[in-house]
Enzyme design. Sequence first.
Site, mmCIF file in Angstrom:
data_model
loop_
_atom_site.group_PDB
_atom_site.id
_atom_site.type_symbol
_atom_site.label_atom_id
_atom_site.label_comp_id
_atom_site.label_asym_id
_atom_site.label_seq_id
_atom_site.Cartn_x
_atom_site.Cartn_y
_atom_site.Cartn_z
ATOM 1 N N ASP B 197 0.896 -1.144 0.000
ATOM 2 C CA ASP B 197 0.000 0.000 0.000
ATOM 3 C C ASP B 197 0.935 1.194 0.000
ATOM 4 O O ASP B 197 1.497 1.560 1.036
ATOM 5 C CB ASP B 197 -0.886 -0.003 1.256
ATOM 6 C CG ASP B 197 -1.909 1.116 1.213
ATOM 7 O OD1 ASP B 197 -1.582 2.191 0.688
ATOM 8 O OD2 ASP B 197 -3.035 0.918 1.698
ATOM 9 N N HIS B 198 1.139 1.792 -1.177
ATOM 10 C CA HIS B 198 2.240 2.758 -1.273
ATOM 11 C C HIS B 198 2.034 3.999 -0.417
ATOM 12 O O HIS B 198 2.976 4.714 -0.117
ATOM 13 C CB HIS B 198 2.525 3.134 -2.739
ATOM 14 C CG HIS B 198 1.510 4.048 -3.342
ATOM 15 N ND1 HIS B 198 0.442 3.585 -4.048
ATOM 16 C CD2 HIS B 198 1.384 5.389 -3.309
ATOM 17 C CE1 HIS B 198 -0.293 4.610 -4.440
ATOM 18 N NE2 HIS B 198 0.255 5.721 -4.003
ATOM 19 N N HIS B 260 -5.945 2.556 0.981
ATOM 20 C CA HIS B 260 -5.248 3.740 1.509
ATOM 21 C C HIS B 260 -6.018 4.433 2.636
ATOM 22 O O HIS B 260 -5.457 4.767 3.681
ATOM 23 C CB HIS B 260 -5.029 4.771 0.407
ATOM 24 C CG HIS B 260 -4.325 4.251 -0.804
ATOM 25 N ND1 HIS B 260 -3.279 3.364 -0.728
ATOM 26 C CD2 HIS B 260 -4.500 4.505 -2.121
ATOM 27 C CE1 HIS B 260 -2.855 3.094 -1.954
ATOM 28 N NE2 HIS B 260 -3.570 3.769 -2.814
#
Lengths: 403, 514
Positions: B197-198, B260
């Site tokens: 999950d950047h 996110h």
Amino acid sequence: MQDQLNIQTPRRVDPSSIDRELRKMWSEASADTAHPVIRARILNLVIFVDAAALGETRDAAAELAARHPSRTIIVGLNPKASESRLSAEVSARCTVSFHRRQQICSEQIVITADGRSVDDVHGLVAPLLTSDLHTFLWWRIAGWPLGHSLDVLVDHCDRILLDSARFVSGAIELDALFSLIKECGQRKPTALPIGDLNWTRLGVWRTALATLYDVPTYRDRLAELRRITISYVPNSGRPAASAAQTVPAAAMPIEPVLVAGWLGSRLGWKGPEKQSGTERGNDVFRFSSPPAVELVLEASGPAQPDAIRSEAEGSRGHSLGIKSIAEIRFECGGEPATSFSVRLKAECLETVVLIEGQTQANRIVACDDKPDADLVAEELDILGKDTVYEDAIHGASILARLL
Amino acid sequence: MTQKPLNPLRDELRMQAAIEPCVVVLFGASGDLARRKLIPALFSLWKKQLLAPGFSVIGSARSQMSHDEYREAMRKAILEFEPDAFNDTEWKSFAAGLFYVSGATQDDQTFVGLTSLLAQLDSERGTAGNRIYYLSTPPSLYDPIIDQIGHFKIAHPEHGWARIVLEKPFGRDLKSALELDAKLEALFDEDQIYRVDHFLGKDTVQNIMVFRFSNGIFEPIWNRRYIDHVQITAAESIGVGSRAGYYEEAGVLRDMIQNHMLQLLALVAMDPPVSLDANSVRDEKVRLIKAIRPIDHGEVADYAVRGQYGPGIVDGAPAPGYRQERGVNANSPIETYAAVKFVIDNWRWAGVPFYVRSGKRLPKREAEIALQFKSVPHLLFGKTAEQQIEPNQLILRIQPDEGITLRFNSKVPDPRGIPETRIHEVNMDFIYGSTFAANFPEAYERLLRDAMLGDSTLFARRDMVEISWALLQPILDVWGGTPPSDFPNYEAGTWGPKTADELLEREGRRWRRP
């Protein structure tokens, strides 16, 4: 990338009204609605410098402020001036940021002390230090940090930064540096840590060597380490040894000895003992720690004449900084025959792993000699003492005594 | 008794932890993510000497390419996307460790070539059996790749370690997420699986924990006694661009909220973890998400709002509506905006709603978390002031203009000496860029490094993914089963549909305008 711009040319001010002039300066800057100004400071930075080097120091400090916004006070010392007086200038150094919407500004105060007033400068600097911010003192002068003003100001400081590459007598000054660190470490009521830009400069060498120990198979081989050879470029003005002559101690740059001190302290070497009658006049030390390790400090070619040094290198005195070291070679005993080498090649650092004569791995990374502003920026991230550095200096000082 | 460090030379405060030599097997090696983010991030780690000299990458994709052609393609990618980072000598040294295997993932020959090359690199470059399988491919290829990894028995190398890294989406609903997890679990242990999950790789997101748990003044007021509600916003001014194909299958609920936004919610609302190790932090996040009150199918309209943008003006230029974007169905029911109210049933947050919203083609790009404090219990400053007093807000800005703002009320100076007190809301700002003045590292650099180090703190764990899907499944069901009648319902360049405003207005609140 941020753009640097100076919104003001420095304005000369009466030394007794620096604070008032700064307030006036910020008030004028905030009136510029086209380029809103954010005034930022997270530390005090006091820089002592030869008055002749004020220009380049101003630029270095401005670059630094873009990374560590600060109240910067540059003190230019000119003790040989016939007249004794203090003069001052103030300016704001700004960086455009936030999609070019705002300017982030730091203030720079330059104080020049002529003649005997070099001993009065603390009286001007101390009240200018912003309360509740950490204070760093950067001694940017060749030679030892000395003087009455400095003695007084260190009481206000949290950390002193110096650059051992500026020491004029090379490695033989390491013992004195160790004493200084020890003395500052015992200072009451609080210890005063010392940072060394030369240590930061050598970080690229240390990292390259450390990565060898990251690889489990290499680590197994390095347990059989028998000999480390550090090839260095002798200090300028002091010719390298002839075939059978030891390099004079003063020609030994600090950097190879500092790296050797670091290796010894991290790898737990015991000793050392200097070997006499060695080939080619190299300095050879024997460490008894199991297994026994031989350390060879080997002069590599002639000293670099001053003429081919860059301006930045020249301003450091005799030292070539990271280029003082040409190669560091680890040779291991046992089977298979293994050696590891980290060497300077053009502007790069090359790591080579040789197992039974075959290159197993090779890595090349850029090895630029960082400008002072970059080195100080790294040091400003550290508040306490750097025990690894202090241990390295201790080890290096023992070697230096034997040179 | 302290343990002797494995690497005595790394035992210092300036050196980052060491990454063991390894091979990154990059599936989808010629794709956009690999070219824009992954290869530049690996090259950056190489230049910082954070990768071992024998570090290697094997790219794999369908396109026919030789090793040299792949190296050249990646060189061009760096020059295109990170031109300032390029240095020819360093690149050549890095590129010597780049290799390529072409072929379809379903094709056994591809994996025969891959396993043979892995063995060769172990022997020639000292990579010691350590592998990262990075799935930078469309999710439809996850199954065949995982099957092949199983078939060729390379999930548990005889020497060294193997880890698998997956990009979101991890499934498209609860059922498919469970299936994917079951497939992964059949081959890998959970500590071998890294779900990217950047957002979690961003420094400002990591600062949420530092801000909360290293400052004594905030945690005591971080609860229902002082906080009225929380708003979490991730706004984008861009449209779907080249991602229409993916977006038509996903929508903003799957693309942003499920991953996110719930991660941000968990970070801001969780209890302090007992330590910073990967499982302690993730345990707390999961505990928090488990405390979110499930939304029944019949309650979806009360808790969630969807929207889709029509034509409008963004950044001063005309912007097409979603249904006019290339690759989008002219009658698409896909939501490009979603706002959801979450209620957390625990002692800390009982009665404090968390409003989460995300959308495309909003007026600007902005991600932030805003905590609104309760109003003062009694107003002292007269009738005029009453209308001017706003509740305090603490705003954690994730991007851009990263920083923290505390909003409070201040007396307006009045040189005319009018007796009525006038009050104005003012900001106390901390701006990352003006304090640290350093560029933020690229999130993928941090995430790749952590995956190679075996630190999964910043990656989503199986239970977190599954609970998140379970939480949103009723909304997915209802929205999937009831085509929207009012799409498009907001104009590009505005802050979303009216119904989103109503979601808060009926509780006496309003959205912030970031």
